[in-house]
Motif scaffolding. Sequence first.
Motif, PDB file in Angstrom:
ATOM      1  N   ASP A   1     -41.213 -59.633 -62.298  1.00 11.63           N
ATOM      2  CA  ASP A   1     -40.710 -59.243 -60.969  1.00 11.63           C
ATOM      3  C   ASP A   1     -39.939 -60.384 -60.303  1.00 11.63           C
ATOM      4  O   ASP A   1     -39.027 -60.145 -59.511  1.00 11.63           O
ATOM      5  CB  ASP A   1     -41.858 -58.813 -60.058  1.00 11.63           C
ATOM      6  CG  ASP A   1     -42.495 -57.501 -60.489  1.00 11.63           C
ATOM      7  OD1 ASP A   1     -41.922 -56.801 -61.360  1.00 11.63           O
ATOM      8  OD2 ASP A   1     -43.589 -57.182 -59.971  1.00 11.63           O
ATOM      9  N   LEU A   2     -40.307 -61.631 -60.612  1.00 13.21           N
ATOM     10  CA  LEU A   2     -39.664 -62.800 -60.009  1.00 13.21           C
ATOM     11  C   LEU A   2     -38.595 -63.417 -60.917  1.00 13.21           C
ATOM     12  O   LEU A   2     -38.099 -64.511 -60.640  1.00 13.21           O
ATOM     13  CB  LEU A   2     -40.724 -63.854 -59.671  1.00 13.21           C
ATOM     14  CG  LEU A   2     -41.689 -63.479 -58.554  1.00 13.21           C
ATOM     15  CD1 LEU A   2     -42.852 -64.463 -58.493  1.00 13.21           C
ATOM     16  CD2 LEU A   2     -40.958 -63.410 -57.213  1.00 13.21           C
ATOM     17  N   SER A   3     -38.249 -62.733 -62.000  1.00  8.93           N
ATOM     18  CA  SER A   3     -37.224 -63.202 -62.949  1.00  8.93           C
ATOM     19  C   SER A   3     -37.574 -64.560 -63.548  1.00  8.93           C
ATOM     20  O   SER A   3     -36.707 -65.423 -63.721  1.00  8.93           O
ATOM     21  CB  SER A   3     -35.851 -63.265 -62.270  1.00  8.93           C
ATOM     22  OG  SER A   3     -35.473 -62.010 -61.788  1.00  8.93           O
ATOM     23  N   LEU A   4     -38.849 -64.758 -63.881  1.00 10.74           N
ATOM     24  CA  LEU A   4     -39.292 -65.995 -64.506  1.00 10.74           C
ATOM     25  C   LEU A   4     -39.582 -65.760 -65.982  1.00 10.74           C
ATOM     26  O   LEU A   4     -39.980 -64.668 -66.375  1.00 10.74           O
ATOM     27  CB  LEU A   4     -40.568 -66.511 -63.820  1.00 10.74           C
ATOM     28  CG  LEU A   4     -40.441 -66.855 -62.341  1.00 10.74           C
ATOM     29  CD1 LEU A   4     -41.806 -67.196 -61.764  1.00 10.74           C
ATOM     30  CD2 LEU A   4     -39.453 -67.990 -62.127  1.00 10.74           C
ATOM     31  N   SER A   5     -39.409 -66.789 -66.780  1.00 11.34           N
ATOM     32  CA  SER A   5     -39.778 -66.733 -68.188  1.00 11.34           C
ATOM     33  C   SER A   5     -40.899 -67.737 -68.429  1.00 11.34           C
ATOM     34  O   SER A   5     -41.258 -68.517 -67.548  1.00 11.34           O
ATOM     35  CB  SER A   5     -38.569 -67.040 -69.079  1.00 11.34           C
ATOM     36  OG  SER A   5     -38.092 -68.347 -68.833  1.00 11.34           O
ATOM     37  N   GLY A   6     -41.454 -67.701 -69.641  1.00  9.61           N
ATOM     38  CA  GLY A   6     -42.539 -68.605 -69.991  1.00  9.61           C
ATOM     39  C   GLY A   6     -43.640 -67.861 -70.706  1.00  9.61           C
ATOM     40  O   GLY A   6     -43.377 -66.963 -71.498  1.00  9.61           O
ATOM     41  N   TYR A   7     -44.895 -68.213 -70.406  1.00 11.25           N
ATOM     42  CA  TYR A   7     -46.016 -67.564 -71.072  1.00 11.25           C
ATOM     43  C   TYR A   7     -47.285 -67.726 -70.253  1.00 11.25           C
ATOM     44  O   TYR A   7     -47.362 -68.566 -69.361  1.00 11.25           O
ATOM     45  CB  TYR A   7     -46.231 -68.132 -72.473  1.00 11.25           C
ATOM     46  CG  TYR A   7     -46.614 -69.599 -72.502  1.00 11.25           C
ATOM     47  CD1 TYR A   7     -47.941 -70.007 -72.263  1.00 11.25           C
ATOM     48  CD2 TYR A   7     -45.675 -70.581 -72.770  1.00 11.25           C
ATOM     49  CE1 TYR A   7     -48.299 -71.341 -72.279  1.00 11.25           C
ATOM     50  CE2 TYR A   7     -46.021 -71.922 -72.798  1.00 11.25           C
ATOM     51  CZ  TYR A   7     -47.332 -72.299 -72.552  1.00 11.25           C
ATOM     52  OH  TYR A   7     -47.685 -73.627 -72.561  1.00 11.25           O
ATOM     53  N   ALA A   8     -48.276 -66.931 -70.603  1.00 12.22           N
ATOM     54  CA  ALA A   8     -49.646 -67.083 -70.100  1.00 12.22           C
ATOM     55  C   ALA A   8     -50.556 -67.011 -71.312  1.00 12.22           C
ATOM     56  O   ALA A   8     -50.382 -66.150 -72.173  1.00 12.22           O
ATOM     57  CB  ALA A   8     -49.989 -65.985 -69.104  1.00 12.22           C
ATOM     58  N   ARG A   9     -51.524 -67.935 -71.382  1.00 12.38           N
ATOM     59  CA  ARG A   9     -52.444 -67.916 -72.510  1.00 12.38           C
ATOM     60  C   ARG A   9     -53.833 -68.351 -72.060  1.00 12.38           C
ATOM     61  O   ARG A   9     -53.986 -69.174 -71.150  1.00 12.38           O
ATOM     62  CB  ARG A   9     -51.963 -68.788 -73.654  1.00 12.38           C
ATOM     63  CG  ARG A   9     -51.966 -70.265 -73.353  1.00 12.38           C
ATOM     64  CD  ARG A   9     -51.535 -71.050 -74.570  1.00 12.38           C
ATOM     65  NE  ARG A   9     -51.495 -72.474 -74.254  1.00 12.38           N
ATOM     66  CZ  ARG A   9     -51.352 -73.418 -75.140  1.00 12.38           C
ATOM     67  NH1 ARG A   9     -51.212 -73.106 -76.413  1.00 12.38           N
ATOM     68  NH2 ARG A   9     -51.328 -74.682 -74.783  1.00 12.38           N
ATOM     69  N   ASN A  10     -54.831 -67.771 -72.716  1.00 16.84           N
ATOM     70  CA  ASN A  10     -56.212 -68.163 -72.485  1.00 16.84           C
ATOM     71  C   ASN A  10     -56.469 -69.493 -73.173  1.00 16.84           C
ATOM     72  O   ASN A  10     -55.963 -69.741 -74.273  1.00 16.84           O
ATOM     73  CB  ASN A  10     -57.183 -67.123 -73.040  1.00 16.84           C
ATOM     74  CG  ASN A  10     -57.251 -65.885 -72.185  1.00 16.84           C
ATOM     75  OD1 ASN A  10     -56.938 -65.905 -71.002  1.00 16.84           O
ATOM     76  ND2 ASN A  10     -57.683 -64.791 -72.773  1.00 16.84           N
ATOM     77  N   LEU A  11     -57.278 -70.333 -72.544  1.00 17.86           N
ATOM     78  CA  LEU A  11     -57.707 -71.585 -73.145  1.00 17.86           C
ATOM     79  C   LEU A  11     -59.161 -71.445 -73.604  1.00 17.86           C
ATOM     80  O   LEU A  11     -59.907 -70.617 -73.064  1.00 17.86           O
ATOM     81  CB  LEU A  11     -57.564 -72.732 -72.141  1.00 17.86           C
ATOM     82  CG  LEU A  11     -56.135 -72.979 -71.631  1.00 17.86           C
ATOM     83  CD1 LEU A  11     -56.131 -74.067 -70.570  1.00 17.86           C
ATOM     84  CD2 LEU A  11     -55.203 -73.343 -72.773  1.00 17.86           C
ATOM     85  N   THR A  12     -59.564 -72.255 -74.551  1.00 17.62           N
ATOM     86  CA  THR A  12     -60.913 -72.139 -75.105  1.00 17.62           C
ATOM     87  C   THR A  12     -61.996 -72.456 -74.090  1.00 17.62           C
ATOM     88  O   THR A  12     -63.136 -72.027 -74.247  1.00 17.62           O
ATOM     89  CB  THR A  12     -61.083 -73.054 -76.337  1.00 17.62           C
ATOM     90  OG1 THR A  12     -60.778 -74.400 -75.950  1.00 17.62           O
ATOM     91  CG2 THR A  12     -60.160 -72.615 -77.465  1.00 17.62           C
ATOM     92  N   ASP A  13     -61.664 -73.192 -73.016  1.00 19.64           N
ATOM     93  CA  ASP A  13     -62.666 -73.538 -71.999  1.00 19.64           C
ATOM     94  C   ASP A  13     -62.830 -72.458 -70.931  1.00 19.64           C
ATOM     95  O   ASP A  13     -63.557 -72.641 -69.962  1.00 19.64           O
ATOM     96  CB  ASP A  13     -62.345 -74.886 -71.354  1.00 19.64           C
ATOM     97  CG  ASP A  13     -61.028 -74.889 -70.595  1.00 19.64           C
ATOM     98  OD1 ASP A  13     -60.357 -73.828 -70.489  1.00 19.64           O
ATOM     99  OD2 ASP A  13     -60.650 -75.965 -70.081  1.00 19.64           O
ATOM    100  N   GLY A  14     -62.142 -71.319 -71.098  1.00 24.26           N
ATOM    101  CA  GLY A  14     -62.268 -70.221 -70.147  1.00 24.26           C
ATOM    102  C   GLY A  14     -61.184 -70.199 -69.076  1.00 24.26           C
ATOM    103  O   GLY A  14     -61.134 -69.280 -68.261  1.00 24.26           O
ATOM    104  N   ASP A  15     -60.327 -71.204 -69.067  1.00 23.56           N
ATOM    105  CA  ASP A  15     -59.233 -71.259 -68.099  1.00 23.56           C
ATOM    106  C   ASP A  15     -57.992 -70.556 -68.659  1.00 23.56           C
ATOM    107  O   ASP A  15     -57.981 -70.115 -69.802  1.00 23.56           O
ATOM    108  CB  ASP A  15     -58.895 -72.710 -67.760  1.00 23.56           C
ATOM    109  CG  ASP A  15     -60.009 -73.412 -66.997  1.00 23.56           C
ATOM    110  OD1 ASP A  15     -60.940 -72.726 -66.526  1.00 23.56           O
ATOM    111  OD2 ASP A  15     -59.942 -74.643 -66.872  1.00 23.56           O
ATOM    112  N   VAL A  16     -56.963 -70.473 -67.843  1.00 25.15           N
ATOM    113  CA  VAL A  16     -55.689 -69.890 -68.258  1.00 25.15           C
ATOM    114  C   VAL A  16     -54.591 -70.920 -68.012  1.00 25.15           C
ATOM    115  O   VAL A  16     -54.584 -71.604 -66.985  1.00 25.15           O
ATOM    116  CB  VAL A  16     -55.387 -68.580 -67.479  1.00 25.15           C
ATOM    117  CG1 VAL A  16     -53.956 -68.109 -67.733  1.00 25.15           C
ATOM    118  CG2 VAL A  16     -56.372 -67.492 -67.872  1.00 25.15           C
TER     119      VAL A  16
END
Length: 89
Positions: free
Chosen positions: A28-43
């Motif tokens: 919606d904001l015309s951004l690129s990149g990624y989101a991923r889960n980390l092994t410690d429970g964070d994102v």
Amino acid sequence: MNVSYIVHISGRVQGVYFRASSQQQAIDLSLSGYARNLTDGDVEVMLCGEQANIDKMLLWLAHGPEEAEVTDIKYKQVALQSYSFFSIN
């Protein structure tokens, strides 16, 4: 001018559609990149795009989707990255 930020979000952020919701907000904001889960429970989220839109996304990430409980958010500007879309990893 495009910039890139790496964001680390802590709290109850896995299993609450945080990555999918982040992807929709980024699109919606015309951004690129990624989101991923980390092994410690964070994102971890990579954001690339216009500074004004990244600022809006950072505000959204501070609370996330309805089911999330964000307890901490850390971010820093990094060398410009090149992504053609926003992915979930």
